[in-house]
Design a protein around this motif. Structure first.
Motif, PDB file in Angstrom:
ATOM      1  N   HIS A 145     -13.395   1.526   0.366  1.00 10.99           N
ATOM      2  CA  HIS A 145     -14.133   1.967  -0.817  1.00 10.99           C
ATOM      3  C   HIS A 145     -13.146   2.138  -1.963  1.00 10.99           C
ATOM      4  CE1 HIS A 145     -17.088   3.895  -3.358  1.00 10.99           C
ATOM      5  NE2 HIS A 145     -16.293   4.942  -3.501  1.00 10.99           N
ATOM      6  N   ASN A 146     -13.248   1.255  -2.959  1.00 12.99           N
ATOM      7  CA  ASN A 146     -12.363   1.293  -4.129  1.00 12.99           C
ATOM      8  C   ASN A 146     -10.889   1.222  -3.732  1.00 12.99           C
ATOM      9  OD1 ASN A 146     -14.671   1.520  -5.689  1.00 12.99           O
ATOM     10  ND2 ASN A 146     -14.492   3.737  -5.939  1.00 12.99           N
ATOM     11  N   GLU A 147     -10.551   0.183  -2.975  1.00  7.61           N
ATOM     12  CA  GLU A 147      -9.177   0.018  -2.494  1.00  7.61           C
ATOM     13  C   GLU A 147      -8.549  -1.257  -3.058  1.00  7.61           C
ATOM     14  OE1 GLU A 147      -7.721   2.292  -0.917  1.00  7.61           O
ATOM     15  OE2 GLU A 147      -9.161   3.416   0.290  1.00  7.61           O
ATOM     16  N   GLU A 148      -8.850  -1.589  -4.318  1.00  6.32           N
ATOM     17  CA  GLU A 148      -8.355  -2.839  -4.888  1.00  6.32           C
ATOM     18  C   GLU A 148      -6.827  -2.895  -4.974  1.00  6.32           C
ATOM     19  OE1 GLU A 148      -9.975  -3.221  -8.815  1.00  6.32           O
ATOM     20  OE2 GLU A 148      -8.791  -1.564  -9.640  1.00  6.32           O
ATOM     21  N   SER A 149      -6.173  -1.747  -5.035  1.00  7.05           N
ATOM     22  CA  SER A 149      -4.711  -1.743  -5.173  1.00  7.05           C
ATOM     23  C   SER A 149      -3.992  -2.010  -3.855  1.00  7.05           C
ATOM     24  CB  SER A 149      -4.242  -0.403  -5.747  1.00  7.05           C
ATOM     25  OG  SER A 149      -4.546   0.660  -4.868  1.00  7.05           O
ATOM     26  N   THR A 150      -4.700  -1.915  -2.741  1.00  7.34           N
ATOM     27  CA  THR A 150      -4.029  -2.051  -1.440  1.00  7.34           C
ATOM     28  C   THR A 150      -4.652  -3.072  -0.503  1.00  7.34           C
ATOM     29  OG1 THR A 150      -5.364  -0.203  -0.578  1.00  7.34           O
ATOM     30  CG2 THR A 150      -3.169   0.326  -1.467  1.00  7.34           C
ATOM     31  N   ILE A 151      -5.888  -3.469  -0.710  1.00  6.51           N
ATOM     32  CA  ILE A 151      -6.596  -4.258   0.296  1.00  6.51           C
ATOM     33  C   ILE A 151      -5.889  -5.586   0.610  1.00  6.51           C
ATOM     34  CG2 ILE A 151      -8.157  -5.392  -1.362  1.00  6.51           C
ATOM     35  CD1 ILE A 151      -8.983  -4.182   2.242  1.00  6.51           C
ATOM     36  N   GLU A 152      -5.354  -6.264  -0.384  1.00  2.27           N
ATOM     37  CA  GLU A 152      -4.666  -7.530  -0.123  1.00  2.27           C
ATOM     38  C   GLU A 152      -3.394  -7.306   0.690  1.00  2.27           C
ATOM     39  OE1 GLU A 152      -5.412 -10.461  -3.821  1.00  2.27           O
ATOM     40  OE2 GLU A 152      -4.615  -8.493  -4.385  1.00  2.27           O
TER      41      GLU A 152
ATOM     42  N   VAL B 179      -2.866  -4.872   2.807  1.00  2.00           N
ATOM     43  CA  VAL B 179      -3.257  -4.508   4.173  1.00  2.00           C
ATOM     44  C   VAL B 179      -3.583  -5.763   4.977  1.00  2.00           C
ATOM     45  CG1 VAL B 179      -5.056  -3.368   5.541  1.00  2.00           C
ATOM     46  CG2 VAL B 179      -4.036  -2.185   3.602  1.00  2.00           C
ATOM     47  N   VAL B 180      -4.337  -6.668   4.380  1.00  2.00           N
ATOM     48  CA  VAL B 180      -4.672  -7.930   5.064  1.00  2.00           C
ATOM     49  C   VAL B 180      -3.402  -8.733   5.351  1.00  2.00           C
ATOM     50  CG1 VAL B 180      -5.820 -10.158   4.813  1.00  2.00           C
ATOM     51  CG2 VAL B 180      -7.002  -8.063   4.133  1.00  2.00           C
ATOM     52  N   LYS B 181      -2.502  -8.784   4.389  1.00  2.00           N
ATOM     53  CA  LYS B 181      -1.244  -9.514   4.566  1.00  2.00           C
ATOM     54  C   LYS B 181      -0.438  -8.922   5.719  1.00  2.00           C
ATOM     55  CE  LYS B 181       2.978 -10.891   2.128  1.00  2.00           C
ATOM     56  NZ  LYS B 181       3.731 -10.817   0.831  1.00  2.00           N
ATOM     57  N   ASP B 182      -0.398  -7.598   5.803  1.00  2.91           N
ATOM     58  CA  ASP B 182       0.334  -6.924   6.880  1.00  2.91           C
ATOM     59  C   ASP B 182      -0.250  -7.291   8.241  1.00  2.91           C
ATOM     60  OD1 ASP B 182       2.073  -5.095   8.198  1.00  2.91           O
ATOM     61  OD2 ASP B 182       0.557  -3.507   8.073  1.00  2.91           O
ATOM     62  N   LEU B 183      -1.570  -7.279   8.338  1.00  6.51           N
ATOM     63  CA  LEU B 183      -2.228  -7.620   9.603  1.00  6.51           C
ATOM     64  C   LEU B 183      -1.934  -9.067   9.995  1.00  6.51           C
ATOM     65  CD1 LEU B 183      -5.622  -5.810   8.984  1.00  6.51           C
ATOM     66  CD2 LEU B 183      -4.081  -5.350  10.900  1.00  6.51           C
TER      67      LEU B 183
ATOM     68  N   ASN C 174       1.398  -9.896  11.413  1.00  5.63           N
ATOM     69  CA  ASN C 174       1.590  -9.395  12.775  1.00  5.63           C
ATOM     70  C   ASN C 174       0.644 -10.042  13.779  1.00  5.63           C
ATOM     71  OD1 ASN C 174       3.591  -6.878  12.977  1.00  5.63           O
ATOM     72  ND2 ASN C 174       2.606  -6.843  10.951  1.00  5.63           N
ATOM     73  N   GLY C 175       0.018 -11.152  13.356  1.00  5.22           N
ATOM     74  CA  GLY C 175      -0.769 -11.951  14.287  1.00  5.22           C
ATOM     75  C   GLY C 175      -2.246 -11.624  14.375  1.00  5.22           C
ATOM     76  N   TYR C 176      -2.764 -10.822  13.437  1.00  5.64           N
ATOM     77  CA  TYR C 176      -4.182 -10.445  13.478  1.00  5.64           C
ATOM     78  C   TYR C 176      -4.918 -11.210  12.373  1.00  5.64           C
ATOM     79  CZ  TYR C 176      -2.415  -6.786  16.485  1.00  5.64           C
ATOM     80  OH  TYR C 176      -1.797  -6.121  17.510  1.00  5.64           O
ATOM     81  N   TYR C 177      -5.763 -12.144  12.789  1.00  8.01           N
ATOM     82  CA  TYR C 177      -6.480 -12.984  11.830  1.00  8.01           C
ATOM     83  C   TYR C 177      -7.984 -12.758  11.848  1.00  8.01           C
ATOM     84  CZ  TYR C 177      -2.024 -15.430  11.600  1.00  8.01           C
ATOM     85  OH  TYR C 177      -0.700 -15.718  11.437  1.00  8.01           O
ATOM     86  N   ASN C 178      -8.480 -12.150  12.903  1.00  9.69           N
ATOM     87  CA  ASN C 178      -9.911 -11.864  13.006  1.00  9.69           C
ATOM     88  C   ASN C 178     -10.164 -10.506  12.354  1.00  9.69           C
ATOM     89  OD1 ASN C 178     -12.606 -12.054  13.685  1.00  9.69           O
ATOM     90  ND2 ASN C 178     -12.306 -11.512  15.828  1.00  9.69           N
ATOM     91  N   ILE C 179     -10.436 -10.533  11.057  1.00  4.42           N
ATOM     92  CA  ILE C 179     -10.488  -9.313  10.240  1.00  4.42           C
ATOM     93  C   ILE C 179     -11.827  -9.229   9.514  1.00  4.42           C
ATOM     94  CG2 ILE C 179      -9.420  -8.068   8.311  1.00  4.42           C
ATOM     95  CD1 ILE C 179      -6.820  -9.650   8.965  1.00  4.42           C
ATOM     96  N   LEU C 180     -12.419  -8.044   9.535  1.00  8.76           N
ATOM     97  CA  LEU C 180     -13.657  -7.777   8.798  1.00  8.76           C
ATOM     98  C   LEU C 180     -13.434  -6.596   7.857  1.00  8.76           C
ATOM     99  CD1 LEU C 180     -16.751  -8.065   8.284  1.00  8.76           C
ATOM    100  CD2 LEU C 180     -17.074  -6.420  10.160  1.00  8.76           C
TER     101      LEU C 180
ATOM    102  N   ASP D 264      -7.306   1.602   8.503  1.00  6.37           N
ATOM    103  CA  ASP D 264      -7.526   2.103   7.142  1.00  6.37           C
ATOM    104  C   ASP D 264      -7.093   1.088   6.085  1.00  6.37           C
ATOM    105  OD1 ASP D 264      -8.513   4.385   8.206  1.00  6.37           O
ATOM    106  OD2 ASP D 264      -6.891   5.715   7.542  1.00  6.37           O
ATOM    107  N   ALA D 265      -7.720   1.183   4.911  1.00 10.44           N
ATOM    108  CA  ALA D 265      -7.458   0.237   3.821  1.00 10.44           C
ATOM    109  C   ALA D 265      -6.420   0.742   2.828  1.00 10.44           C
ATOM    110  CB  ALA D 265      -8.761  -0.054   3.065  1.00 10.44           C
ATOM    111  N   ASP D 266      -5.841   1.921   3.083  1.00 10.30           N
ATOM    112  CA  ASP D 266      -4.952   2.529   2.091  1.00 10.30           C
ATOM    113  C   ASP D 266      -3.465   2.390   2.420  1.00 10.30           C
ATOM    114  OD1 ASP D 266      -4.681   4.231   4.226  1.00 10.30           O
ATOM    115  OD2 ASP D 266      -5.670   5.933   3.278  1.00 10.30           O
ATOM    116  N   GLN D 267      -3.132   1.555   3.389  1.00 14.91           N
ATOM    117  CA  GLN D 267      -1.756   1.280   3.817  1.00 14.91           C
ATOM    118  C   GLN D 267      -1.128   2.394   4.652  1.00 14.91           C
ATOM    119  OE1 GLN D 267       0.143  -0.183  -0.040  1.00 14.91           O
ATOM    120  NE2 GLN D 267       0.884  -1.709   1.398  1.00 14.91           N
TER     121      GLN D 267
END
Length: 234
Positions: free
Chosen positions: A11-18, A20-24, A27-33, A86-89
Protein backbone atom coordinates in the motif's frame (compact mmCIF):
# COMPACT_ATOMS: atom_id res chain seq x y z
CA UNK A 1 11.50 -21.98 -7.16
CA UNK A 2 8.28 -22.33 -9.10
CA UNK A 3 6.55 -24.29 -6.35
CA UNK A 4 6.83 -21.23 -4.08
CA UNK A 5 4.76 -18.07 -4.51
CA UNK A 6 6.06 -14.90 -2.87
CA UNK A 7 3.15 -12.68 -1.83
CA UNK A 8 3.84 -8.99 -1.28
CA UNK A 9 0.99 -6.92 0.18
CA UNK A 10 1.67 -3.31 -0.79
CA UNK A 11 0.00 0.00 0.00
CA UNK A 12 1.69 3.17 -1.27
CA UNK A 13 5.12 1.56 -1.59
CA UNK A 14 6.28 3.21 -4.83
CA UNK A 15 9.68 4.08 -3.34
CA UNK A 16 10.58 0.47 -2.55
CA UNK A 17 8.49 -1.99 -4.56
CA UNK A 18 10.90 -2.25 -7.51
CA UNK A 19 13.86 -2.76 -5.16
CA UNK A 20 12.01 -5.49 -3.29
CA UNK A 21 11.21 -7.35 -6.51
CA UNK A 22 14.82 -6.97 -7.67
CA UNK A 23 16.07 -8.39 -4.35
CA UNK A 24 13.79 -11.42 -4.66
CA UNK A 25 14.78 -12.12 -8.26
CA UNK A 26 18.48 -11.81 -7.52
CA UNK A 27 17.99 -14.59 -4.96
CA UNK A 28 16.15 -16.91 -7.34
CA UNK A 29 12.50 -16.05 -6.61
CA UNK A 30 10.57 -15.31 -9.79
CA UNK A 31 7.06 -16.46 -8.91
CA UNK A 32 5.95 -13.20 -7.29
CA UNK A 33 2.51 -11.70 -6.67
CA UNK A 34 2.16 -8.08 -5.58
CA UNK A 35 -1.23 -7.42 -3.97
CA UNK A 36 -1.79 -3.70 -4.44
CA UNK A 37 -4.00 -2.63 -1.54
CA UNK A 38 -5.68 0.26 -3.38
CA UNK A 39 -2.58 2.44 -3.43
CA UNK A 40 -2.96 6.06 -4.42
CA UNK A 41 0.58 6.31 -5.74
CA UNK A 42 2.41 4.43 -8.53
CA UNK A 43 2.90 1.16 -6.64
CA UNK A 44 0.77 -0.95 -9.00
CA UNK A 45 2.23 0.61 -12.16
CA UNK A 46 5.81 0.15 -11.04
CA UNK A 47 5.15 -3.42 -9.96
CA UNK A 48 3.60 -4.24 -13.33
CA UNK A 49 6.62 -2.71 -15.06
CA UNK A 50 8.85 -5.27 -13.35
CA UNK A 51 6.85 -8.06 -14.98
CA UNK A 52 5.52 -9.70 -11.82
CA UNK A 53 1.88 -10.62 -11.28
CA UNK A 54 -0.16 -7.79 -9.76
CA UNK A 55 -3.54 -8.11 -8.05
CA UNK A 56 -5.17 -4.71 -7.56
CA UNK A 57 -7.78 -4.46 -4.82
CA UNK A 58 -10.70 -2.05 -5.32
CA UNK A 59 -10.66 -0.93 -1.68
CA UNK A 60 -7.99 -0.50 0.96
CA UNK A 61 -8.46 -3.65 3.05
CA UNK A 62 -5.36 -3.52 5.23
CA UNK A 63 -2.22 -5.64 5.27
CA UNK A 64 -3.77 -8.88 6.51
CA UNK A 65 -6.72 -8.99 4.12
CA UNK A 66 -4.41 -8.07 1.23
CA UNK A 67 -2.18 -10.94 2.31
CA UNK A 68 -5.19 -13.26 2.50
CA UNK A 69 -6.16 -12.28 -1.05
CA UNK A 70 -2.74 -13.50 -2.11
CA UNK A 71 -3.11 -16.72 -0.12
CA UNK A 72 -6.47 -17.36 -1.77
CA UNK A 73 -4.79 -16.97 -5.14
CA UNK A 74 -2.14 -19.45 -4.01
CA UNK A 75 -4.85 -21.88 -2.94
CA UNK A 76 -6.76 -21.49 -6.21
CA UNK A 77 -3.61 -22.13 -8.25
CA UNK A 78 -2.65 -25.14 -6.11
CA UNK A 79 0.62 -23.55 -4.99
CA UNK A 80 2.77 -25.77 -2.80
CA UNK A 81 4.33 -23.04 -0.64
CA UNK A 82 3.58 -19.35 -0.09
CA UNK A 83 5.98 -16.79 1.36
CA UNK A 84 4.56 -13.54 2.74
CA UNK A 85 7.06 -10.73 2.25
CA UNK A 86 6.87 -7.04 3.19
CA UNK A 87 7.08 -4.31 0.54
CA UNK A 88 9.10 -1.84 2.63
CA UNK A 89 12.53 -3.54 2.35
CA UNK A 90 12.56 -4.78 5.95
CA UNK A 91 12.64 -8.38 4.76
CA UNK A 92 15.70 -9.79 3.01
CA UNK A 93 15.26 -12.31 0.20
CA UNK A 94 18.54 -14.03 1.09
CA UNK A 95 16.99 -15.06 4.43
CA UNK A 96 14.09 -17.00 2.88
CA UNK A 97 16.17 -20.15 2.44
CA UNK A 98 16.29 -20.42 6.26
CA UNK A 99 12.51 -20.75 6.35
CA UNK A 100 12.58 -23.39 3.59
CA UNK A 101 15.27 -25.42 5.34
CA UNK A 102 13.71 -25.13 8.80
CA UNK A 103 10.23 -26.06 7.58
CA UNK A 104 11.51 -29.11 5.72
CA UNK A 105 13.78 -30.31 8.53
CA UNK A 106 11.12 -29.91 11.21
CA UNK A 107 8.21 -30.97 8.96
CA UNK A 108 6.16 -27.89 9.84
CA UNK A 109 3.15 -26.30 8.19
CA UNK A 110 4.45 -22.81 8.94
CA UNK A 111 7.91 -21.33 9.40
CA UNK A 112 8.07 -17.80 10.85
CA UNK A 113 11.06 -15.52 10.35
CA UNK A 114 11.84 -14.12 13.79
CA UNK A 115 13.88 -10.98 14.44
CA UNK A 116 13.68 -9.99 18.11
CA UNK A 117 16.22 -7.18 17.80
CA UNK A 118 13.78 -5.00 15.85
CA UNK A 119 11.01 -2.77 17.08
CA UNK A 120 10.17 -0.29 19.80
CA UNK A 121 9.50 -0.80 23.48
CA UNK A 122 5.77 -0.77 22.68
CA UNK A 123 6.22 -3.68 20.28
CA UNK A 124 8.06 -5.80 22.84
CA UNK A 125 5.55 -5.00 25.59
CA UNK A 126 2.72 -6.07 23.26
CA UNK A 127 4.51 -9.28 22.27
CA UNK A 128 5.06 -10.32 25.89
CA UNK A 129 1.49 -9.47 26.91
CA UNK A 130 -0.13 -11.46 24.11
CA UNK A 131 2.17 -14.46 24.45
CA UNK A 132 0.97 -14.71 28.05
CA UNK A 133 -2.70 -14.06 27.29
CA UNK A 134 -3.07 -16.22 24.20
CA UNK A 135 -0.75 -19.07 25.03
CA UNK A 136 0.72 -18.79 21.53
CA UNK A 137 4.38 -19.71 21.87
CA UNK A 138 5.77 -17.45 19.19
CA UNK A 139 8.38 -14.85 20.11
CA UNK A 140 8.04 -12.51 17.11
CA UNK A 141 4.26 -12.32 16.93
CA UNK A 142 4.04 -9.59 14.29
CA UNK A 143 6.60 -10.89 11.81
CA UNK A 144 5.19 -10.77 8.29
CA UNK A 145 7.93 -13.01 6.93
CA UNK A 146 6.26 -16.41 6.95
CA UNK A 147 6.26 -19.56 4.88
CA UNK A 148 3.00 -21.52 4.60
CA UNK A 149 2.50 -24.99 3.15
CA UNK A 150 -0.64 -26.14 1.31
CA UNK A 151 -2.48 -27.14 4.48
CA UNK A 152 -1.90 -23.75 6.09
CA UNK A 153 -2.78 -21.93 2.86
CA UNK A 154 -6.09 -23.79 2.70
CA UNK A 155 -7.01 -22.83 6.28
CA UNK A 156 -6.11 -19.18 5.80
CA UNK A 157 -8.17 -19.01 2.61
CA UNK A 158 -11.35 -19.71 4.57
CA UNK A 159 -13.95 -17.08 5.37
CA UNK A 160 -13.15 -17.32 9.10
CA UNK A 161 -9.75 -15.78 8.39
CA UNK A 162 -11.42 -12.82 6.64
CA UNK A 163 -12.75 -11.66 10.01
CA UNK A 164 -9.25 -11.00 11.29
CA UNK A 165 -7.49 -7.66 11.04
CA UNK A 166 -3.82 -8.41 11.69
CA UNK A 167 -1.42 -11.16 10.61
CA UNK A 168 -0.41 -12.02 14.16
CA UNK A 169 -2.14 -13.52 17.19
CA UNK A 170 -5.54 -13.98 15.55
CA UNK A 171 -4.06 -15.84 12.59
CA UNK A 172 -1.96 -18.02 14.89
CA UNK A 173 -4.96 -18.80 17.10
CA UNK A 174 -7.02 -19.76 14.05
CA UNK A 175 -4.26 -22.01 12.78
CA UNK A 176 -3.98 -23.70 16.17
CA UNK A 177 -7.68 -24.56 15.96
CA UNK A 178 -6.95 -26.55 12.80
CA UNK A 179 -3.91 -28.30 14.27
CA UNK A 180 -1.41 -26.45 12.09
CA UNK A 181 2.19 -26.90 13.23
CA UNK A 182 4.49 -23.89 13.37
CA UNK A 183 7.97 -22.85 14.41
CA UNK A 184 10.33 -19.87 14.33
CA UNK A 185 13.75 -19.44 12.82
CA UNK A 186 16.01 -16.46 13.45
CA UNK A 187 16.48 -14.17 10.46
CA UNK A 188 18.04 -10.80 9.79
CA UNK A 189 15.85 -7.83 8.89
CA UNK A 190 16.52 -4.23 7.93
CA UNK A 191 15.09 -1.37 9.95
CA UNK A 192 12.21 0.42 8.25
CA UNK A 193 13.56 3.38 6.25
CA UNK A 194 10.30 4.64 4.75
CA UNK A 195 6.67 4.65 5.85
CA UNK A 196 5.32 3.72 9.26
CA UNK A 197 4.17 0.61 11.07
CA UNK A 198 0.40 0.25 10.96
CA UNK A 199 0.40 -0.99 14.57
CA UNK A 200 3.29 0.70 16.33
CA UNK A 201 3.42 4.20 14.85
CA UNK A 202 1.75 5.77 17.91
CA UNK A 203 0.60 4.82 21.39
CA UNK A 204 -3.02 5.29 20.28
CA UNK A 205 -2.51 2.76 17.51
CA UNK A 206 -0.88 0.42 20.00
CA UNK A 207 -3.85 0.86 22.37
CA UNK A 208 -6.32 -0.03 19.61
CA UNK A 209 -4.24 -3.03 18.56
CA UNK A 210 -3.93 -4.29 22.12
CA UNK A 211 -7.65 -3.79 22.83
CA UNK A 212 -8.67 -5.58 19.63
CA UNK A 213 -6.30 -8.47 20.16
CA UNK A 214 -7.14 -8.80 23.87
CA UNK A 215 -10.83 -9.23 23.05
CA UNK A 216 -9.87 -11.79 20.39
CA UNK A 217 -7.73 -13.77 22.84
CA UNK A 218 -10.36 -13.68 25.58
CA UNK A 219 -13.12 -14.82 23.23
CA UNK A 220 -10.94 -17.70 22.06
CA UNK A 221 -10.13 -18.60 25.67
CA UNK A 222 -13.81 -18.52 26.63
CA UNK A 223 -14.69 -20.77 23.70
CA UNK A 224 -11.96 -23.24 24.67
CA UNK A 225 -13.08 -23.31 28.31
CA UNK A 226 -16.69 -23.90 27.27
CA UNK A 227 -15.62 -26.81 25.06
CA UNK A 228 -13.56 -28.34 27.88
CA UNK A 229 -16.49 -27.94 30.30
CA UNK A 230 -18.84 -29.71 27.87
CA UNK A 231 -16.39 -32.59 27.45
CA UNK A 232 -16.06 -32.98 31.24
CA UNK A 233 -19.84 -33.13 31.67
CA UNK A 234 -20.10 -35.81 29.03
Amino acid sequence: MEDTLVIIPAHNEESTIELVVKDLRSNGYYNILVVDDCSVDSTAKLAKNTGVKVMSLPYNLGAWKATQAGLRYAHKTNTKFAITFDADQQHLAKEIYKLHRYQQNEKLNIAIGSCLSRGSLARHVAWKFFRTLSGVKVQDLTSGLRMYDKKAIEVLSRKEASLLEYQDVGVLLLLRTFDISKGEVNVKMHDRTVGISRIFYSWWAVLYYMSYTTVLCLSKLAKTNKLISSEVKE
